[in-house]
Design an enzyme around this catalytic site. Structure first.
Site, PDB file in Angstrom:
ATOM      1  N   ARG A  42      77.919  41.625  40.473  1.00  0.00           N
ATOM      2  CA  ARG A  42      76.505  42.009  40.361  1.00  0.00           C
ATOM      3  C   ARG A  42      75.609  40.820  40.006  1.00  0.00           C
ATOM      4  NH1 ARG A  42      73.469  45.441  36.129  1.00  0.00           N
ATOM      5  NH2 ARG A  42      71.779  46.374  37.360  1.00  0.00           N
ATOM      6  N   HIS A  46      72.104  39.828  41.867  1.00  0.00           N
ATOM      7  CA  HIS A  46      70.815  39.703  41.173  1.00  0.00           C
ATOM      8  C   HIS A  46      70.310  38.263  41.196  1.00  0.00           C
ATOM      9  CE1 HIS A  46      70.503  43.731  38.825  1.00  0.00           C
ATOM     10  NE2 HIS A  46      71.027  43.902  40.014  1.00  0.00           N
ATOM     11  N   ASP A  47      71.198  37.291  41.275  1.00  0.00           N
ATOM     12  CA  ASP A  47      70.748  35.906  41.444  1.00  0.00           C
ATOM     13  C   ASP A  47      70.106  35.736  42.825  1.00  0.00           C
ATOM     14  OD1 ASP A  47      70.302  33.184  41.094  1.00  0.00           O
ATOM     15  OD2 ASP A  47      72.304  32.635  41.820  1.00  0.00           O
ATOM     16  N   ASP A  54      70.370  30.544  43.537  1.00  0.00           N
ATOM     17  CA  ASP A  54      70.071  29.251  42.923  1.00  0.00           C
ATOM     18  C   ASP A  54      70.410  29.209  41.434  1.00  0.00           C
ATOM     19  OD1 ASP A  54      68.198  30.965  41.912  1.00  0.00           O
ATOM     20  OD2 ASP A  54      66.448  29.748  42.423  1.00  0.00           O
ATOM     21  N   SER A  56      69.303  30.977  39.142  1.00  0.00           N
ATOM     22  CA  SER A  56      68.136  31.227  38.272  1.00  0.00           C
ATOM     23  C   SER A  56      68.433  32.287  37.207  1.00  0.00           C
ATOM     24  CB  SER A  56      66.914  31.637  39.103  1.00  0.00           C
ATOM     25  OG  SER A  56      67.181  32.783  39.886  1.00  0.00           O
ATOM     26  N   ASN A  74      67.664  43.647  34.672  1.00  0.00           N
ATOM     27  CA  ASN A  74      68.717  42.837  34.039  1.00  0.00           C
ATOM     28  C   ASN A  74      68.919  43.102  32.555  1.00  0.00           C
ATOM     29  OD1 ASN A  74      69.044  41.530  36.486  1.00  0.00           O
ATOM     30  ND2 ASN A  74      67.696  39.807  35.945  1.00  0.00           N
ATOM     31  N   HIS A 174      79.501  49.407  44.560  1.00  0.00           N
ATOM     32  CA  HIS A 174      79.579  50.437  43.518  1.00  0.00           C
ATOM     33  C   HIS A 174      80.906  51.199  43.567  1.00  0.00           C
ATOM     34  CE1 HIS A 174      74.884  50.528  43.027  1.00  0.00           C
ATOM     35  NE2 HIS A 174      75.414  49.393  42.640  1.00  0.00           N
ATOM     36  N   ASP A 221      82.327  54.793  40.515  1.00  0.00           N
ATOM     37  CA  ASP A 221      83.238  55.442  41.462  1.00  0.00           C
ATOM     38  C   ASP A 221      84.164  56.359  40.668  1.00  0.00           C
ATOM     39  OD1 ASP A 221      85.295  56.196  43.149  1.00  0.00           O
ATOM     40  OD2 ASP A 221      85.759  54.170  43.838  1.00  0.00           O
ATOM     41  N   THR A 224      88.314  55.793  41.936  1.00  0.00           N
ATOM     42  CA  THR A 224      89.055  54.548  41.698  1.00  0.00           C
ATOM     43  C   THR A 224      88.102  53.484  41.131  1.00  0.00           C
ATOM     44  OG1 THR A 224      88.665  53.847  43.995  1.00  0.00           O
ATOM     45  CG2 THR A 224      90.749  54.960  43.552  1.00  0.00           C
TER      46      THR A 224
HETATM   47  C1  HEM Z   1      71.160  49.071  47.047  1.00  0.00           C
HETATM   48  C2  HEM Z   1      70.513  48.851  45.939  1.00  0.00           C
HETATM   49  C3  HEM Z   1      71.165  48.831  44.588  1.00  0.00           C
HETATM   50  C4  HEM Z   1      70.751  49.533  43.496  1.00  0.00           C
HETATM   51  C5  HEM Z   1      69.544  50.444  43.409  1.00  0.00           C
HETATM   52  C6  HEM Z   1      71.683  49.243  42.442  1.00  0.00           C
HETATM   53  C7  HEM Z   1      71.593  49.744  41.159  1.00  0.00           C
HETATM   54  C8  HEM Z   1      72.534  49.573  40.171  1.00  0.00           C
HETATM   55  C9  HEM Z   1      72.432  50.136  38.851  1.00  0.00           C
HETATM   56  C10 HEM Z   1      71.275  50.962  38.344  1.00  0.00           C
HETATM   57  C11 HEM Z   1      73.553  49.775  38.177  1.00  0.00           C
HETATM   58  C12 HEM Z   1      73.896  50.127  36.734  1.00  0.00           C
HETATM   59  C13 HEM Z   1      73.159  49.172  35.802  1.00  0.00           C
HETATM   60  C14 HEM Z   1      73.230  49.542  34.347  1.00  0.00           C
HETATM   61  O1  HEM Z   1      73.874  50.518  33.981  1.00  0.00           O
HETATM   62  O2  HEM Z   1      72.591  48.861  33.535  1.00  0.00           O
HETATM   63  C15 HEM Z   1      74.362  48.997  39.060  1.00  0.00           C
HETATM   64  C16 HEM Z   1      75.593  48.463  38.757  1.00  0.00           C
HETATM   65  C17 HEM Z   1      76.315  47.677  39.612  1.00  0.00           C
HETATM   66  N1  HEM Z   1      75.895  47.183  40.827  1.00  0.00           N
HETATM   67 FE1  HEM Z   1      74.313  47.811  41.886  1.00  0.00          FE
HETATM   68  N2  HEM Z   1      72.641  48.389  42.892  1.00  0.00           N
HETATM   69  C18 HEM Z   1      72.360  48.102  44.201  1.00  0.00           C
HETATM   70  C19 HEM Z   1      73.050  47.216  45.012  1.00  0.00           C
HETATM   71  C20 HEM Z   1      74.138  46.477  44.605  1.00  0.00           C
HETATM   72  C21 HEM Z   1      74.700  45.380  45.346  1.00  0.00           C
HETATM   73  C22 HEM Z   1      74.164  44.844  46.672  1.00  0.00           C
HETATM   74  C23 HEM Z   1      75.760  44.923  44.645  1.00  0.00           C
HETATM   75  C24 HEM Z   1      76.698  43.797  44.939  1.00  0.00           C
HETATM   76  C25 HEM Z   1      76.997  43.387  46.151  1.00  0.00           C
HETATM   77  C26 HEM Z   1      75.853  45.746  43.450  1.00  0.00           C
HETATM   78  C27 HEM Z   1      76.831  45.657  42.501  1.00  0.00           C
HETATM   79  C28 HEM Z   1      76.872  46.404  41.337  1.00  0.00           C
HETATM   80  C29 HEM Z   1      78.020  46.409  40.444  1.00  0.00           C
HETATM   81  C30 HEM Z   1      79.347  45.737  40.696  1.00  0.00           C
HETATM   82  C31 HEM Z   1      77.652  47.197  39.344  1.00  0.00           C
HETATM   83  C32 HEM Z   1      78.469  47.467  38.087  1.00  0.00           C
HETATM   84  C33 HEM Z   1      78.271  46.309  37.124  1.00  0.00           C
HETATM   85  C34 HEM Z   1      79.053  46.392  35.825  1.00  0.00           C
HETATM   86  O3  HEM Z   1      79.827  47.306  35.612  1.00  0.00           O
HETATM   87  O4  HEM Z   1      78.832  45.486  35.001  1.00  0.00           O
HETATM   88  N3  HEM Z   1      74.840  46.655  43.452  1.00  0.00           N
HETATM   89  N4  HEM Z   1      73.715  48.869  40.276  1.00  0.00           N
HETATM   90 CA   LIG Z   2      86.891  52.105  43.918  1.00  0.00          CA
HETATM   91 CA   LIG Z   3      68.140  33.284  41.939  1.00  0.00          CA
END
Ligand code: HEM
Ligand SMILES: [Ca+2]
Ligand SMILES: [Ca+2]
Length: 301
Positions: A42, A46-47, A54, A56, A74, A174, A221, A224
């Site tokens: 993640r 976000h970077d 970069d 940042s 963030n 996710h 998920d 899994t």
């Molecule tokens: C499509 C738009 C997306 C939205 C609206 C979104 C939103 C979120 C939100 C709300 C969370 C939970 C944050 C928290 O509880 O503070 C999350 C977690 C996460 N997101 Fe996304 N996300 C998106 C796309 C992505 C993308 C493109 C990736 C990576 C390629 C990604 C990877 C992850 C991962 C791995 C987590 C879990 C992080 C952890 O457990 O520390 N997400 N996301």
């Molecule tokens: Ca999984």
């Molecule tokens: Ca950046």
């Protein structure tokens, strides 16, 4: 100058051990806590979405700027900075002053997916690090919130050169990681396109009143949570997406067919995920004489 390309072999002469060094630290961090793989993936996302890939997001606030760490998407949410510091110091000890923090994020994201059972791929490197970060840039909505509509999600990714299909396949990230109650409360209490028993299970650890249990975590998920597979898409077919922005991808809209296809075809998901990750890693890198190679990922030199 700008316009230089990233390449796989960028460090082959100057830091041939960079990949094995990053990997060993990621491997140890994920062995200690599986969620860290999700957190590192993640961080790269976000970077890249704010000012490009970069580094940042890694900058601490200074007297001349407030950085991205306290931005809405963030704050109290992104994590893994200590692991990045650990990687950086190991890399500095094998080849000082050579490898950027931006590249470290790209490599660590790739390794995390691989270590948790997902596809492997070759990453392109050669990114340099920004000297600045901006809170307002990170707050400007370039990272879509989980309350987004489908067209909002599509537009935010489009703005970064990523297609609707890329957006759907990258959302498959996710398949690992966790989210806070405050970000899915409305979905589990008020939405109708949700499996009832799934909603009830999630409600048990996410109380209805705003403010209570806001930081309680649930896995993204349900099947899994620590394995990088295509189960995320199967969940959506069963109305078991945790976030509004997850389930909206399968809600009688234009992206339904992608969800159906990835739920049935793990290979297609793996291949398309790799393609989209490489595309995401190409967002506006600093190359040539732009930016710098930070000594410490938390501050400009
Ligand atoms: C499509 C738009 C997306 C939205 C609206 C979104 C939103 C979120 C939100 C709300 C969370 C939970 C944050 C928290 O509880 O503070 C999350 C977690 C996460 N997101 Fe996304 N996300 C998106 C796309 C992505 C993308 C493109 C990736 C990576 C390629 C990604 C990877 C992850 C991962 C791995 C987590 C879990 C992080 C952890 O457990 O520390 N997400 N996301
Ligand atoms: Ca999984
Ligand atoms: Ca950046």
């Amino acid at each position: 100058a700008s316009g230089q390309q990233l390449s796989r072999g960028y460090y082959s002469k100057t830091c041939p051990k960079v990949f094995s060094t990053v990997r060993s630290v990621v491997k140890a961090a994920v062995a200690k806590e599986k969620r860290m793989g999700a957190s590192l993936l993640r961080l790269h996302f976000h970077d890249c979405f704010v000012q490009g890939c970069d580094g940042s997001i890694l900058l601490d606030d200074t007297s001349s700027f407030t950085g991205e760490k306290t931005a809405l998407p963030n704050n109290n949410s992104v994590r893994g900075f200590n692991v990045v510091d650990d990687i950086k110091s190991k890399v500095e000890s094998v080849c000082p002053g050579v490898v950027s923090c931006a590249d470290i994020l790209t490599i660590a994201a790739r390794d995390s997916v691989d270590i948790l059972g997902g596809p492997k791929w070759d990453v392109k490197v050669g990114r340099r690090d920004s000297r600045r970060a901006s809170l307002s840039a990170a707050n400007s909505g370039v990272i879509p919130p989980p309350t987004s509509t489908l067209s909002n999600l599509i537009n935010r990714f489009q703005a970064r050169g990523l297609s609707a299909k890329d957006m759907v396949v990258l959302s498959g990230a996710h398949t690992i990681g966790q989210a806070r109650c405050t970000l899915f409360r409305n979905r589990i209490y008020n939405e109708t396109n949700i499996d009832t028993s799934f909603a009830r299970t999630r409600q048990a650890n996410c109380p209805r009143p705003n403010g209570s249990g806001d930081n309680n975590l649930a896995v993204l998920d349900v099947k899994t949570p620590t394995k990088f597979d295509n189960s995320y898409y199967k969940n959506l077919l069963n109305k078991k997406g945790l976030l509004h922005s997850d389930q909206i991808l399968y809600n009688n809209g234009s992206t339904d067919s992608f969800i159906e296809s990835y739920s049935k075809n793990p290979k297609a998901f793996a291949n398309d995920f790799v393609t989209a990750m490489i595309k995401m890693g190409d967002i506006s890198p600093l190359t040539g004489s732009n930016g710098e190679i930070r000594k410490n990922c938390r501050r400009a030199n």
